[in-house]
Design a protein around this motif. Structure first.
Motif, PDB file in Angstrom:
ATOM      1  N   THR A 131      -1.052 -25.820  -4.939  1.00  0.00           N
ATOM      2  CA  THR A 131      -1.725 -26.817  -4.072  1.00  0.00           C
ATOM      3  C   THR A 131      -2.761 -25.960  -3.490  1.00  0.00           C
ATOM      4  N   GLU A 132      -3.730 -26.618  -2.715  1.00  0.00           N
ATOM      5  CA  GLU A 132      -4.610 -25.919  -2.194  1.00  0.00           C
ATOM      6  C   GLU A 132      -4.446 -25.049  -0.914  1.00  0.00           C
ATOM      7  N   GLN A 133      -3.118 -25.301  -0.159  1.00  0.00           N
ATOM      8  CA  GLN A 133      -2.915 -24.359   0.717  1.00  0.00           C
ATOM      9  C   GLN A 133      -2.071 -23.183   0.157  1.00  0.00           C
ATOM     10  N   GLN A 134      -1.804 -23.033  -1.095  1.00  0.00           N
ATOM     11  CA  GLN A 134      -1.509 -21.842  -2.004  1.00  0.00           C
ATOM     12  C   GLN A 134      -2.659 -20.651  -2.267  1.00  0.00           C
ATOM     13  N   ARG A 135      -3.695 -20.821  -1.442  1.00  0.00           N
ATOM     14  CA  ARG A 135      -4.860 -19.781  -1.599  1.00  0.00           C
ATOM     15  C   ARG A 135      -4.208 -18.480  -1.267  1.00  0.00           C
ATOM     16  N   PRO A 136      -5.027 -17.393  -2.103  1.00  0.00           N
ATOM     17  CA  PRO A 136      -4.375 -15.869  -1.832  1.00  0.00           C
ATOM     18  C   PRO A 136      -4.546 -15.419  -0.394  1.00  0.00           C
ATOM     19  N   SER A 137      -5.323 -16.314   0.496  1.00  0.00           N
ATOM     20  CA  SER A 137      -5.572 -15.999   1.893  1.00  0.00           C
ATOM     21  C   SER A 137      -4.161 -16.065   2.447  1.00  0.00           C
ATOM     22  N   GLN A 138      -3.422 -17.083   2.376  1.00  0.00           N
ATOM     23  CA  GLN A 138      -2.127 -17.638   2.920  1.00  0.00           C
ATOM     24  C   GLN A 138      -1.148 -16.570   2.093  1.00  0.00           C
ATOM     25  N   PHE A 139      -1.054 -16.330   1.099  1.00  0.00           N
ATOM     26  CA  PHE A 139      -0.212 -15.293   0.173  1.00  0.00           C
ATOM     27  C   PHE A 139      -0.185 -13.952   1.123  1.00  0.00           C
ATOM     28  N   LEU A 140      -1.374 -13.559   1.345  1.00  0.00           N
ATOM     29  CA  LEU A 140      -1.392 -12.231   1.982  1.00  0.00           C
ATOM     30  C   LEU A 140      -0.940 -12.140   3.372  1.00  0.00           C
ATOM     31  N   ARG A 141      -0.738 -13.428   4.058  1.00  0.00           N
ATOM     32  CA  ARG A 141       0.018 -13.262   5.393  1.00  0.00           C
ATOM     33  C   ARG A 141       1.505 -13.297   5.117  1.00  0.00           C
ATOM     34  N   SER A 142       1.991 -13.161   4.232  1.00  0.00           N
ATOM     35  CA  SER A 142       3.335 -13.214   3.992  1.00  0.00           C
ATOM     36  C   SER A 142       3.884 -11.889   4.561  1.00  0.00           C
ATOM     37  N   ALA A 143       5.262 -11.744   5.251  1.00  0.00           N
ATOM     38  CA  ALA A 143       5.485 -10.506   5.662  1.00  0.00           C
ATOM     39  C   ALA A 143       6.148  -9.810   4.384  1.00  0.00           C
ATOM     40  N   GLN A 144       6.692 -10.505   3.321  1.00  0.00           N
ATOM     41  CA  GLN A 144       7.145  -9.899   2.231  1.00  0.00           C
ATOM     42  C   GLN A 144       6.061  -9.222   1.343  1.00  0.00           C
ATOM     43  N   ARG A 164       4.859  -5.913   2.898  1.00  0.00           N
ATOM     44  CA  ARG A 164       5.851  -4.821   2.544  1.00  0.00           C
ATOM     45  C   ARG A 164       5.502  -4.362   1.214  1.00  0.00           C
ATOM     46  N   PHE A 165       5.390  -5.431   0.468  1.00  0.00           N
ATOM     47  CA  PHE A 165       4.936  -5.044  -1.037  1.00  0.00           C
ATOM     48  C   PHE A 165       3.697  -4.412  -1.075  1.00  0.00           C
ATOM     49  N   LEU A 166       2.659  -4.841  -0.559  1.00  0.00           N
ATOM     50  CA  LEU A 166       1.315  -4.089  -0.588  1.00  0.00           C
ATOM     51  C   LEU A 166       1.609  -2.681  -0.141  1.00  0.00           C
ATOM     52  N   LYS A 167       2.419  -2.643   1.005  1.00  0.00           N
ATOM     53  CA  LYS A 167       2.401  -0.917   1.467  1.00  0.00           C
ATOM     54  C   LYS A 167       3.355  -0.320   0.481  1.00  0.00           C
ATOM     55  N   ALA A 168       4.246  -0.665  -0.193  1.00  0.00           N
ATOM     56  CA  ALA A 168       4.907   0.084  -1.211  1.00  0.00           C
ATOM     57  C   ALA A 168       3.992   0.250  -2.265  1.00  0.00           C
ATOM     58  N   LEU A 169       3.222  -0.677  -2.745  1.00  0.00           N
ATOM     59  CA  LEU A 169       2.420  -0.507  -3.795  1.00  0.00           C
ATOM     60  C   LEU A 169       1.425   0.356  -3.491  1.00  0.00           C
ATOM     61  N   LYS A 170       0.838   0.422  -2.424  1.00  0.00           N
ATOM     62  CA  LYS A 170      -0.294   1.408  -2.026  1.00  0.00           C
ATOM     63  C   LYS A 170       0.017   2.828  -1.954  1.00  0.00           C
ATOM     64  N   SER A 171       1.368   3.007  -1.395  1.00  0.00           N
ATOM     65  CA  SER A 171       2.080   4.223  -1.554  1.00  0.00           C
ATOM     66  C   SER A 171       2.211   4.807  -3.047  1.00  0.00           C
ATOM     67  N   GLU A 190      -7.330   8.759  -8.834  1.00  0.00           N
ATOM     68  CA  GLU A 190      -8.625   7.966  -8.223  1.00  0.00           C
ATOM     69  C   GLU A 190      -8.424   7.416  -6.955  1.00  0.00           C
ATOM     70  N   GLN A 191      -7.286   7.061  -6.584  1.00  0.00           N
ATOM     71  CA  GLN A 191      -7.146   6.319  -5.251  1.00  0.00           C
ATOM     72  C   GLN A 191      -7.692   4.971  -5.352  1.00  0.00           C
ATOM     73  N   ILE A 192      -7.203   4.190  -6.320  1.00  0.00           N
ATOM     74  CA  ILE A 192      -7.866   2.791  -6.346  1.00  0.00           C
ATOM     75  C   ILE A 192      -6.941   1.997  -5.487  1.00  0.00           C
ATOM     76  N   GLN A 193      -7.529   1.385  -4.516  1.00  0.00           N
ATOM     77  CA  GLN A 193      -6.837   0.433  -3.557  1.00  0.00           C
ATOM     78  C   GLN A 193      -6.384  -0.783  -4.800  1.00  0.00           C
ATOM     79  N   PRO A 194      -4.963  -1.216  -4.423  1.00  0.00           N
ATOM     80  CA  PRO A 194      -4.469  -2.409  -5.160  1.00  0.00           C
ATOM     81  C   PRO A 194      -4.705  -3.566  -4.682  1.00  0.00           C
ATOM     82  N   LEU A 195      -5.622  -3.679  -3.444  1.00  0.00           N
ATOM     83  CA  LEU A 195      -6.077  -4.980  -2.960  1.00  0.00           C
ATOM     84  C   LEU A 195      -7.405  -4.805  -2.481  1.00  0.00           C
ATOM     85  N   ASN A 196      -8.381  -5.642  -2.876  1.00  0.00           N
ATOM     86  CA  ASN A 196      -9.770  -5.546  -2.487  1.00  0.00           C
ATOM     87  C   ASN A 196     -10.370  -7.125  -2.019  1.00  0.00           C
TER      88      ASN A 196
END
Length: 181
Positions: free
Chosen positions: A37-50, A53-60, A68-74
């Motif tokens: 749906t239109e409400q499932q945009r990436p910005s909404q996805f990034l607000r989720s607490a899960q 946590r996933f991003l924090k683990a992925l960055k680590s 190279e220290q490429i950031q997993p999210l930009n």
């Protein structure tokens, strides 16, 4: 390094220089097929607490495993390439958040892109081996021709032939030359 462009549901998903996929393109691909749906945009996805946590683990994990220290999210607001850009794992996680069927489609598309890349590398390696072998054969033939040519084996054999002819009775040479014509 060039990263493979993938097409999901007929939508070309852009890839940046670091190999991150545009999650906005993935969202558009899911919307086209009615999988999001239109409400499932990436910005909404990034607000989720899960997801946080996933991003924090992925960055680590990414920072520990690469120099190279490429950031997993930009996230880019404005400019030439705005949108949310994420590494393959994040893109698959986003697809799963949208819809399990869409996740499978995205996963299979990414896997196919990798397999095609491996197949192309295999073909390239075989071609390189063929070129190397044929180059070696041509070089050996060229060396042999060079030894045969001017001042080489041909001259020595011709000179030896002339010496033998000089030692033969002149009448025999005339008979031999008459037979060869």
């Amino acid at each position: 390094m060039t990263y493979p462009t993938v097409i999901v549901n007929g939508v070309s998903v852009r890839v940046d220089r670091e190999g991150r996929y545009n999650l906005n393109d993935l969202h558009a691909a899911a919307v086209i097929k009615g999988e999001a749906t239109e409400q499932q945009r990436p910005s909404q996805f990034l607000r989720s607490a899960q997801v946080k946590r996933f991003l924090k683990a992925l960055k680590s994990k990414v920072l520990k495993s690469t120099l190279e220290q490429i950031q997993p999210l930009n996230v880019i607001r404005g400019g030439d390439n705005p949108g949310v850009w994420g590494v393959e794992l994040l893109a698959i996680r986003y697809a799963a958040w949208i819809n399990p069927v869409f996740e499978i489609s995205v996963y299979e598309t990414f896997r196919e892109a990798v397999l095609n890349g491996i197949g192309n590398m295999t073909r390239l390696n075989r071609l390189d081996l063929l070129i190397a072998n044929e180059s070696k054969e041509v070089s050996e033939s060229a060396r042999k021709m060079n030894r045969w040519g001017v001042g080489g084996r041909k001259r020595m054999l011709s000179s030896t032939r002339e010496n033998i002819i000089e030692q033969i009775d002149p009448d025999m040479v005339t008979i031999m030359e008459g037979k060869s014509s």
